[in-house]
Design a protein around this motif. Structure first.
Motif, mmCIF file in Angstrom:
data_model
loop_
_atom_site.group_PDB
_atom_site.id
_atom_site.type_symbol
_atom_site.label_atom_id
_atom_site.label_comp_id
_atom_site.label_asym_id
_atom_site.label_seq_id
_atom_site.Cartn_x
_atom_site.Cartn_y
_atom_site.Cartn_z
ATOM 1 N N ALA A 117 0.839 -1.198 0.000
ATOM 2 C CA ALA A 117 0.000 0.000 0.000
ATOM 3 C C ALA A 117 0.873 1.246 0.000
ATOM 4 O O ALA A 117 0.557 2.233 -0.662
ATOM 5 C CB ALA A 117 -0.919 0.001 1.218
ATOM 6 N N ARG A 118 1.984 1.193 0.743
ATOM 7 C CA ARG A 118 2.944 2.298 0.790
ATOM 8 C C ARG A 118 4.344 1.716 0.861
ATOM 9 O O ARG A 118 4.549 0.628 1.400
ATOM 10 C CB ARG A 118 2.706 3.196 2.007
ATOM 11 C CG ARG A 118 1.471 4.091 1.893
ATOM 12 C CD ARG A 118 1.335 4.995 3.106
ATOM 13 N NE ARG A 118 0.222 5.920 2.948
ATOM 14 C CZ ARG A 118 0.327 7.129 2.416
ATOM 15 N NH1 ARG A 118 1.512 7.575 2.013
ATOM 16 N NH2 ARG A 118 -0.722 7.911 2.296
ATOM 17 N N ALA A 119 5.290 2.462 0.337
ATOM 18 C CA ALA A 119 6.666 2.013 0.387
ATOM 19 C C ALA A 119 7.599 3.218 0.315
ATOM 20 O O ALA A 119 7.247 4.248 -0.261
ATOM 21 C CB ALA A 119 6.973 1.046 -0.757
ATOM 22 N N TRP A 120 8.759 3.063 0.917
ATOM 23 C CA TRP A 120 9.752 4.132 0.945
ATOM 24 C C TRP A 120 11.143 3.532 0.757
ATOM 25 O O TRP A 120 11.431 2.438 1.233
ATOM 26 C CB TRP A 120 9.748 4.861 2.299
ATOM 27 C CG TRP A 120 8.429 5.444 2.702
ATOM 28 C CD1 TRP A 120 7.985 6.720 2.503
ATOM 29 C CD2 TRP A 120 7.366 4.781 3.403
ATOM 30 N NE1 TRP A 120 6.734 6.898 3.037
ATOM 31 C CE2 TRP A 120 6.320 5.726 3.592
ATOM 32 C CE3 TRP A 120 7.196 3.482 3.891
ATOM 33 C CZ2 TRP A 120 5.133 5.411 4.257
ATOM 34 C CZ3 TRP A 120 6.004 3.161 4.551
ATOM 35 C CH2 TRP A 120 4.991 4.117 4.715
ATOM 36 N N CYS A 121 11.997 4.259 0.055
ATOM 37 C CA CYS A 121 13.402 3.866 -0.020
ATOM 38 C C CYS A 121 14.214 4.808 0.871
ATOM 39 O O CYS A 121 13.780 5.916 1.196
ATOM 40 C CB CYS A 121 13.929 3.869 -1.452
ATOM 41 S SG CYS A 121 13.592 5.374 -2.390
ATOM 42 N N TRP A 122 15.389 4.395 1.232
ATOM 43 C CA TRP A 122 16.178 5.091 2.224
ATOM 44 C C TRP A 122 16.925 6.281 1.617
ATOM 45 O O TRP A 122 16.989 6.431 0.392
ATOM 46 C CB TRP A 122 17.145 4.110 2.890
ATOM 47 C CG TRP A 122 16.420 2.957 3.516
ATOM 48 C CD1 TRP A 122 16.164 1.752 2.935
ATOM 49 C CD2 TRP A 122 15.802 2.927 4.804
ATOM 50 N NE1 TRP A 122 15.435 0.955 3.785
ATOM 51 C CE2 TRP A 122 15.202 1.651 4.943
ATOM 52 C CE3 TRP A 122 15.710 3.830 5.859
ATOM 53 C CZ2 TRP A 122 14.515 1.267 6.102
ATOM 54 C CZ3 TRP A 122 15.026 3.453 7.010
ATOM 55 C CH2 TRP A 122 14.440 2.191 7.126
ATOM 56 N N ASP A 123 17.453 7.109 2.472
ATOM 57 C CA ASP A 123 18.338 8.190 2.055
ATOM 58 C C ASP A 123 19.337 7.654 1.027
ATOM 59 O O ASP A 123 19.815 6.529 1.139
ATOM 60 C CB ASP A 123 19.055 8.714 3.309
ATOM 61 C CG ASP A 123 20.122 9.724 3.010
ATOM 62 O OD1 ASP A 123 21.223 9.305 2.622
ATOM 63 O OD2 ASP A 123 19.865 10.919 3.177
ATOM 64 N N ARG A 124 19.641 8.449 0.043
ATOM 65 C CA ARG A 124 20.480 7.967 -1.072
ATOM 66 C C ARG A 124 21.842 7.442 -0.593
ATOM 67 O O ARG A 124 22.328 6.434 -1.108
ATOM 68 C CB ARG A 124 20.669 9.081 -2.103
ATOM 69 C CG ARG A 124 19.371 9.502 -2.780
ATOM 70 C CD ARG A 124 19.599 10.529 -3.880
ATOM 71 N NE ARG A 124 18.338 11.085 -4.358
ATOM 72 C CZ ARG A 124 17.537 10.486 -5.225
ATOM 73 N NH1 ARG A 124 17.886 9.318 -5.733
ATOM 74 N NH2 ARG A 124 16.405 11.070 -5.591
ATOM 75 N N ALA A 125 22.434 8.120 0.367
ATOM 76 C CA ALA A 125 23.737 7.667 0.853
ATOM 77 C C ALA A 125 23.616 6.320 1.559
ATOM 78 O O ALA A 125 24.461 5.430 1.378
ATOM 79 C CB ALA A 125 24.333 8.713 1.794
ATOM 80 N N ASP A 126 22.561 6.138 2.360
ATOM 81 C CA ASP A 126 22.372 4.862 3.046
ATOM 82 C C ASP A 126 22.040 3.748 2.056
ATOM 83 O O ASP A 126 22.503 2.612 2.201
ATOM 84 C CB ASP A 126 21.257 4.989 4.082
ATOM 85 C CG ASP A 126 21.652 5.854 5.268
ATOM 86 O OD1 ASP A 126 22.851 5.886 5.598
ATOM 87 O OD2 ASP A 126 20.768 6.506 5.850
ATOM 88 N N ALA A 127 21.231 4.058 1.058
ATOM 89 C CA ALA A 127 20.865 3.048 0.059
ATOM 90 C C ALA A 127 22.079 2.611 -0.757
ATOM 91 O O ALA A 127 22.172 1.450 -1.181
ATOM 92 C CB ALA A 127 19.790 3.597 -0.868
ATOM 93 N N ALA A 128 23.015 3.539 -0.975
ATOM 94 C CA ALA A 128 24.190 3.222 -1.793
ATOM 95 C C ALA A 128 25.244 2.446 -1.024
ATOM 96 O O ALA A 128 26.122 1.823 -1.625
ATOM 97 C CB ALA A 128 24.804 4.514 -2.339
ATOM 98 N N ASP A 129 25.187 2.477 0.303
ATOM 99 C CA ASP A 129 26.187 1.785 1.130
ATOM 100 C C ASP A 129 25.779 0.329 1.293
ATOM 101 O O ASP A 129 25.042 -0.038 2.203
ATOM 102 C CB ASP A 129 26.293 2.469 2.490
ATOM 103 C CG ASP A 129 27.420 1.902 3.349
ATOM 104 O OD1 ASP A 129 28.073 0.935 2.895
ATOM 105 O OD2 ASP A 129 27.637 2.414 4.459
ATOM 106 N N THR A 130 26.260 -0.521 0.407
ATOM 107 C CA THR A 130 25.829 -1.916 0.402
ATOM 108 C C THR A 130 26.414 -2.730 1.550
ATOM 109 O O THR A 130 26.022 -3.880 1.744
ATOM 110 C CB THR A 130 26.218 -2.580 -0.936
ATOM 111 O OG1 THR A 130 27.638 -2.466 -1.124
ATOM 112 C CG2 THR A 130 25.491 -1.928 -2.098
ATOM 113 N N ALA A 131 27.330 -2.152 2.332
ATOM 114 C CA ALA A 131 27.862 -2.871 3.482
ATOM 115 C C ALA A 131 26.821 -2.972 4.597
ATOM 116 O O ALA A 131 26.847 -3.905 5.406
ATOM 117 C CB ALA A 131 29.117 -2.177 4.005
#
Length: 445
Positions: A117-131
């Motif tokens: 129903a709703r979804a969000w992705c994280w701050d770009r820096a956090d999303a890019a940090d695959t560790a």
């Protein structure tokens, strides 16, 4: 900050349900292309088998070990007066992006059926940090059944640093995103590092563990741990969050104050639960809890756990629950006997493996509880499956041209039911999302 009672804010909860009950976002278009790469249908885990013998239940008994108050007070005396959730939220410095603003790769990680129903992705820096990757979620809907902590709607998401990647100082650490969800269109969050007091409260170390499950109940946060096989759960107090004073890669006391690898806040553990018989392991009778959730449909409320087993492996997982204490002096802790032992009050065996999420809920008038079990695919890649099980049968959604059961999220995490709004919250390996429980049930029928 005192949490609210069950009899308050019903009108506000109803208004929030109305806000959140709009048309589901078209978030999963990219995810529908999975069928060609996932032709193998996940095996049906079948009906749950209840386990009642002492040989089955005794290995799940836990021993409570609380950190002495003098240890916590010594740490607070040195670091400064503890702060609460409100202080963390006021300093939020990251913003979640609504699903429509997220990239195709992010949206492809969402469930195919049922659609969120709703979804969000994280701050770009956090999303890019695959560790760092999310694996667990709990909400103020767990903390208090009116859905609020003080004036706020709050979501907590547990993240773990993969041990083989990134700076050595961060490897294996665990942190929690404190999300201010008052405005669903623009949630903001702040990181809090999980730590453990050492040397009688004169210092602390980072919690080095995979936090695959977490439950916020009353003023406590219970998280799954893997610290050398000695602990099954660590306990944190939401009133005992501490500010750091030095920005450095170190964790603990440093010249000039206290540091936490650059994080402004730490939350020190106030207790733990350890197996009474041996260490939890991926083989053997003592189960390692890999997923946690809260069930408010039992009396008293209960902590639900799912055993971690390798996806696609031969070992069948166990699902079980512990009762929470009804003693006001033991808010948020498990019910124990005079010796501090917590016994499981219900244990089941499922044929599922690779369990990453578990949720138990009994609808009004139902004869039995339904157990919702989220699973990784056998290859650990691609979309997982979500099954609803009870002691009679198991059901799952089908999707794609091959009608497979791989319809749930990619890298699925834990499950949390927000009773006041009727939503199930979860995470993929890239996004935070919600699905109404009624929608989820329809997809399984």
């Amino acid at each position: 900050m005192k949490h609210r009672g069950r009899h308050r804010r019903r009108r506000r909860g109803a208004a929030l349900r109305a806000v959140l009950a709009g048309t589901a976002l078209a978030l999963t278009a990219a995810a529908t292309m999975i069928s060609a790469s996932q032709a193998t249908v996940a095996g049906n885990p079948g009906a749950l088998k209840q386990l009642t013998s002492s040989s089955d239940t005794a290995p799940l008994r836990l021993q409570e070990q609380l950190v002495p108050a003098r240890t916590l007070d010594r740490l607070a005396s040195s670091m400064g007066r503890p702060v609460g959730v409100d202080a963390v939220l006021r300093s939020a410095d990251h913003t979640l992006r609504e699903g429509a603003d997220c990239g195709a790769r992010d949206r492809a990680s969402l469930p195919v059926d049922p659609a969120p129903a709703r979804a969000w992705c994280w701050d770009r820096a956090d999303a890019a940090d695959t560790a760092w990757r999310p694996a667990s979620v709990t909400t103020s809907g767990d903390a208090d059944d009116d859905g609020f902590w003080g004036p706020h709607r709050v979501v907590l998401s547990g993240w773990t640093h993969r041990a083989g990647t990134g700076p050595a100082a961060e490897r294996g650490l665990a942190k929690v995103a404190f999300v201010d969800a008052d405005d669903p269109a623009r949630p903001v969050y702040r990181w809090v590092l999980l730590v453990v007091p050492v040397d009688g409260g004169r210092n602390y170390r980072g919690l080095v563990s995979r936090v695959s499950g977490m439950v916020w109940y009353q003023d406590k946060l219970l998280v799954t741990t893997e610290s050398g096989g000695d602990e099954s759960l660590y306990v944190y107090n939401l009133h005992r969050i501490q500010r750091t004073t030095v920005d450095s890669p170190a964790i603990g006391r440093v010249p000039g104050g206290w540091s936490a690898d650059g994080y402004q806040y730490v939350m020190p553990a106030v207790g733990s639960y350890r197996p009474r018989t041996g260490h939890c392991a991926s083989s053997g009778p003592v189960a390692c809890p890999g997923a946690l959730s809260l069930d408010r449909t039992t009396a008293p409320d209960s902590l639900v756990a799912g055993e971690w087993t390798a996806p696609g492996g031969e070992r069948r997982a166990r699902l079980w629950r512990y009762a929470f204490s009804k003693d006001p002096a033991r808010s948020g802790l498990l019910a124990t006997d005079a010796a501090g032992r917590a016994d499981p009050v219900e244990v089941y065996r499922t044929r599922a493996s690779g369990v990453r999420g578990v949720l138990s809920y009994r609808k009004a008038g139902a004869a039995r509880s339904s157990w919702y079990v989220g699973r990784l695919p056998g290859s650990r890649a691609g979309h997982g499956g979500l099954w609803r099980q009870d002691t009679e049968a198991a059901k799952a959604a089908r999707c794609g041209t091959d009608h497979s059961h791989h319809c749930w999220a990619q890298g699925p995490g834990s499950l949390s039911y927000w009773q006041e709004t009727g939503e199930v919250w979860s995470v993929s390996d890239r996004m935070l999302f919600t699905v109404p429980l009624d929608t989820l049930d329809r997809s399984l029928e």
